[in-house]
Design a protein around this motif. Structure first.
Motif, PDB file in Angstrom:
ATOM      1  N   UNK A  61       0.892  -1.164   0.000  1.00 19.28           N
ATOM      2  CA  UNK A  61       0.000   0.000   0.000  1.00 19.28           C
ATOM      3  C   UNK A  61       0.925   1.207   0.000  1.00 19.28           C
ATOM      4  N   UNK A  62       0.944   1.949  -1.097  1.00 19.88           N
ATOM      5  CA  UNK A  62       1.910   3.034  -1.288  1.00 19.88           C
ATOM      6  C   UNK A  62       1.214   4.363  -1.032  1.00 19.88           C
ATOM      7  N   UNK A  63       1.761   5.181  -0.123  1.00 18.45           N
ATOM      8  CA  UNK A  63       1.099   6.410   0.311  1.00 18.45           C
ATOM      9  C   UNK A  63       2.038   7.597   0.173  1.00 18.45           C
ATOM     10  N   UNK A  64       1.540   8.654  -0.474  1.00 15.98           N
ATOM     11  CA  UNK A  64       2.295   9.894  -0.594  1.00 15.98           C
ATOM     12  C   UNK A  64       1.389  11.065  -0.223  1.00 15.98           C
ATOM     13  N   UNK A  65       1.902  12.292  -0.377  1.00 11.17           N
ATOM     14  CA  UNK A  65       1.170  13.496  -0.017  1.00 11.17           C
ATOM     15  C   UNK A  65       2.121  14.481   0.616  1.00 11.17           C
ATOM     16  N   UNK A  66       1.659  15.704   0.866  1.00 14.93           N
ATOM     17  CA  UNK A  66       2.540  16.677   1.507  1.00 14.93           C
ATOM     18  C   UNK A  66       2.249  16.829   2.987  1.00 14.93           C
ATOM     19  N   UNK A  67       1.118  16.348   3.460  1.00 17.08           N
ATOM     20  CA  UNK A  67       0.856  16.335   4.900  1.00 17.08           C
ATOM     21  C   UNK A  67      -0.102  15.193   5.214  1.00 17.08           C
ATOM     22  N   UNK A  68       0.131  14.559   6.355  1.00 17.37           N
ATOM     23  CA  UNK A  68      -0.764  13.504   6.802  1.00 17.37           C
ATOM     24  C   UNK A  68      -0.439  12.113   6.318  1.00 17.37           C
ATOM     25  N   UNK A  69       0.646  11.965   5.519  1.00 18.53           N
ATOM     26  CA  UNK A  69       0.901  10.621   4.990  1.00 18.53           C
ATOM     27  C   UNK A  69       1.397   9.665   6.071  1.00 18.53           C
ATOM     28  N   UNK A  70       2.121  10.180   7.059  1.00 14.55           N
ATOM     29  CA  UNK A  70       2.553   9.327   8.165  1.00 14.55           C
ATOM     30  C   UNK A  70       1.377   8.865   9.007  1.00 14.55           C
ATOM     31  N   UNK A  71       0.474   9.790   9.327  1.00 17.61           N
ATOM     32  CA  UNK A  71      -0.709   9.446  10.112  1.00 17.61           C
ATOM     33  C   UNK A  71      -1.601   8.464   9.357  1.00 17.61           C
ATOM     34  N   UNK A  72      -1.776   8.710   8.057  1.00 18.31           N
ATOM     35  CA  UNK A  72      -2.586   7.800   7.245  1.00 18.31           C
ATOM     36  C   UNK A  72      -1.970   6.411   7.216  1.00 18.31           C
ATOM     37  N   UNK A  73      -0.656   6.362   7.124  1.00 20.46           N
ATOM     38  CA  UNK A  73       0.036   5.064   7.142  1.00 20.46           C
ATOM     39  C   UNK A  73      -0.204   4.356   8.466  1.00 20.46           C
ATOM     40  N   UNK A  74      -0.125   5.110   9.576  1.00 17.70           N
ATOM     41  CA  UNK A  74      -0.333   4.523  10.903  1.00 17.70           C
ATOM     42  C   UNK A  74      -1.759   4.005  11.060  1.00 17.70           C
ATOM     43  N   UNK A  75      -2.740   4.770  10.599  1.00 17.48           N
ATOM     44  CA  UNK A  75      -4.134   4.321  10.652  1.00 17.48           C
ATOM     45  C   UNK A  75      -4.326   3.047   9.829  1.00 17.48           C
ATOM     46  N   UNK A  76      -3.776   3.033   8.619  1.00 14.88           N
ATOM     47  CA  UNK A  76      -3.936   1.881   7.728  1.00 14.88           C
ATOM     48  C   UNK A  76      -3.318   0.635   8.341  1.00 14.88           C
ATOM     49  N   UNK A  77      -2.133   0.788   8.884  1.00 14.99           N
ATOM     50  CA  UNK A  77      -1.444  -0.313   9.548  1.00 14.99           C
ATOM     51  C   UNK A  77      -2.282  -0.866  10.691  1.00 14.99           C
ATOM     52  N   UNK A  78      -2.825   0.020  11.506  1.00 23.72           N
ATOM     53  CA  UNK A  78      -3.608  -0.404  12.672  1.00 23.72           C
ATOM     54  C   UNK A  78      -4.886  -1.124  12.261  1.00 23.72           C
ATOM     55  N   UNK A  79      -5.540  -0.647  11.215  1.00 23.44           N
ATOM     56  CA  UNK A  79      -6.768  -1.300  10.740  1.00 23.44           C
ATOM     57  C   UNK A  79      -6.464  -2.709  10.246  1.00 23.44           C
ATOM     58  N   UNK A  80      -5.424  -2.854   9.452  1.00 19.27           N
ATOM     59  CA  UNK A  80      -5.081  -4.182   8.918  1.00 19.27           C
ATOM     60  C   UNK A  80      -4.689  -5.146  10.031  1.00 19.27           C
ATOM     61  N   UNK A  81      -3.977  -4.646  11.029  1.00 19.74           N
ATOM     62  CA  UNK A  81      -3.591  -5.533  12.137  1.00 19.74           C
ATOM     63  C   UNK A  81      -4.807  -5.969  12.940  1.00 19.74           C
ATOM     64  N   UNK A  82      -5.796  -5.084  13.044  1.00 24.38           N
ATOM     65  CA  UNK A  82      -7.011  -5.444  13.764  1.00 24.38           C
ATOM     66  C   UNK A  82      -7.861  -6.427  12.954  1.00 24.38           C
ATOM     67  N   UNK A  83      -7.894  -6.217  11.644  1.00 23.88           N
ATOM     68  CA  UNK A  83      -8.695  -7.088  10.775  1.00 23.88           C
ATOM     69  C   UNK A  83      -8.071  -8.465  10.620  1.00 23.88           C
ATOM     70  N   UNK A  84      -6.743  -8.507  10.602  1.00 27.23           N
ATOM     71  CA  UNK A  84      -6.032  -9.775  10.416  1.00 27.23           C
ATOM     72  C   UNK A  84      -4.892  -9.890  11.431  1.00 27.23           C
ATOM     73  N   UNK A  85      -5.211 -10.186  12.683  1.00 24.52           N
ATOM     74  CA  UNK A  85      -4.156 -10.277  13.709  1.00 24.52           C
ATOM     75  C   UNK A  85      -3.142 -11.381  13.441  1.00 24.52           C
ATOM     76  N   UNK A  86      -3.505 -12.332  12.583  1.00 27.66           N
ATOM     77  CA  UNK A  86      -2.576 -13.419  12.273  1.00 27.66           C
ATOM     78  C   UNK A  86      -1.549 -13.018  11.213  1.00 27.66           C
ATOM     79  N   UNK A  87      -1.735 -11.885  10.567  1.00 30.64           N
ATOM     80  CA  UNK A  87      -0.822 -11.441   9.520  1.00 30.64           C
ATOM     81  C   UNK A  87       0.447 -10.816  10.114  1.00 30.64           C
TER      82      UNK A  87
END
Length: 468
Positions: A61-87
């Motif tokens: 999942x490739x994320x760019x932008x001039x602001x908020x890309x780190x936060x968006x990455x952190x949110x995305x990571x957290x959602x995927x870990x919650x959806x698939x804790x075995x991953x």
């Protein structure tokens, strides 16, 4: 080779061309040096034993932008870990706050010092005559680490730009996204929004879903992608990252995660997993509140905002009830701002923006306080942890810090000169706050902003205990 230590790896990294130096080269050559970035990265990738198509196995999942890309990455990571804790989920971001291994995370945690040094020296890039620069080297180490650990998904945050960024050698990511484009980057880089959007859109690949948030029309005209927006359901979820601007980042993250899951195996994350992922998301040093573990009358408000627009978000977060704004029923407290900005940036403009946004916020909350007396003390210090690390010339002059102090005095001529502090190091700034804590029983609210390096230094020097 692999028995070499983490300290050895860090020393090698610190000897390489910095990202700032690389950006200076791009500016000096009018952008011509960027044209070689991707071919050179692919060549380096070959040296460590991979070909570009091998990176498709990372499920990016490739994320760019001039602001908020780190936060968006952190949110995305957290959602995927919650959806698939075995991953096993990899997250690559920049910059780091304290330790460089923070940039390479597995299931939310930085890889260990042992793993970092092992993957670092397994690349053997330190033996090449023409070594890659700092960011390129780390990106290659991250690729090697994630491939070796056989991650199920990788959230890859772009370093700078998009088209020529070192991360942009993955032939086919699963989904790509662009966070908000910042007008301040237009001013700094001398480019139009359309030009910036075109460069950011360089991560888009044919046939790969491309998502973004609502952007200025000029930016949206630059490419074709799906625009996502916030939903009423999201507004009811208490986000793990503070600040109202995070709602947009969270919305993009939800769509990125759902699009990824749909492409991966036709599934989606249920509402409970999404909500829990957004609640659990953590991104240290960004609109973060930390109670001092020892000096209990001190609360640290940490935000590494370093652009005009991110500073506006920082002020909106801090100048609010329950955060930095005094309330009639709350306990009395003094307010301190510790500020530092990167050399070459317009510190006066940044301070002017902070001052202006404080006034806007006070009006929004019908506060009787005045903008000129909002802060009780202002501290301008260097980025160095202690004065022992400061080059002699900087230590004797503290030129930038005095310029910032003069700019603040020009903004607020009535601000007491004795309460504007020019200090040689972060340690001096922390010591000053400690003196306030010991002086009386009043609470001290400390806003630390202007630089992620500054925030990381305060975390380290003040020994603020929380997990990175």
């Amino acid at each position: 080779m692999t028995s070499r230590s983490y300290r050895d790896a860090i020393d090698t990294l610190n000897s390489l061309q910095s990202n700032a130096a690389a950006l200076d080269l791009v500016r000096a050559t009018g952008g011509r040096s960027s044209a070689f970035a991707i071919p050179e990265m692919i060549e380096y990738l070959g040296i460590i034993g991979y070909k570009a198509p091998d990176l498709n196995a990372l499920n990016v999942i490739h994320i760019t932008g001039t602001k908020g890309k780190g936060s968006t990455s952190a949110f995305t990571d957290s959602i995927l870990r919650e959806a698939h804790p075995e991953w096993k989920i990899g997250l690559y971001t920049s910059p780091h706050l304290i330790a460089v291994r923070e940039r390479i995370r597995i299931n939310g945690k930085p890889i260990s010092e042992e793993d970092f040094s092992r993957f670092f020296f397994e690349t053997r890039l330190e033996t090449t005559p023409d070594k890659p620069g700092y960011f390129r080297f780390l990106t290659l180490v991250a690729y090697h680490a994630f491939l070796s650990l056989k991650v199920d998904a990788t959230i890859l945050e772009v370093g700078v730009g998009g088209t020529h960024d070192s991360t942009n050698i993955v032939p086919r990511p699963v989904v790509t996204g662009i966070t908000a484009l910042g007008i301040d980057h237009v001013n700094v880089l001398g480019k139009t929004l359309a030009e910036i959007a075109w460069h950011k859109g360089g991560i888009f690949k044919e046939g790969v879903p491309a998502l973004t948030v609502e952007q200025p029309l000029e930016g949206l005209d630059a490419s074709e992608f799906k625009v996502v927006s916030t939903t009423p359901e999201l507004s009811e979820i208490p986000l793990g990252l503070a600040g109202k601007h995070q709602a947009q980042n969270a919305a993009l993250a939800v769509h990125l995660a759902q699009t990824f899951l749909q492409a991966k195996d036709g599934s989606t994350a249920d509402a409970a997993a999404v909500a829990q992922g957004l609640k659990n998301a953590r991104w240290p040093g960004r609109c973060q509140t930390v109670e001092d573990p020892v000096y209990t009358n001190t609360t640290w408000y940490l935000d590494g905002a370093h652009t005009l627009e991110s500073l506006q978000c920082s002020v909106e977060w801090f100048v609010a009830p329950g955060v930095g704004l005094r309330t009639k029923t709350g306990k009395p407290h003094r307010r301190v701002m510790i500020f530092n900005c990167t050399s070459g940036r317009s510190g006066a403009a940044f301070l002017g923006a902070i001052h202006s946004h404080i006034g806007t916020q006070l009006k929004a909350f019908a506060s009787e306080e005045t903008v000129d007396s909002f802060f009780d003390h202002i501290v301008f210090c260097t980025k160095y942890l202690t004065s022992l690390a400061i080059p002699e010339a900087d230590l004797t002059q503290l030129k930038t810090q005095h310029q910032l102090a003069d700019a603040w005095s020009e903004l607020i001529p009535t601000f007491p000169k004795a309460n504007i502090h020019v200090l040689p190091s972060i340690q001096h700034a922390v010591n000053l706050v400690r003196q306030f804590d010991r002086a009386d029983g009043d609470h001290t609210a400390v806003l630390v902003t202007g630089s992620l390096h500054l925030v990381g230094g305060v975390i380290e020097v003040a020994d603020l205990s929380f997990s990175l």
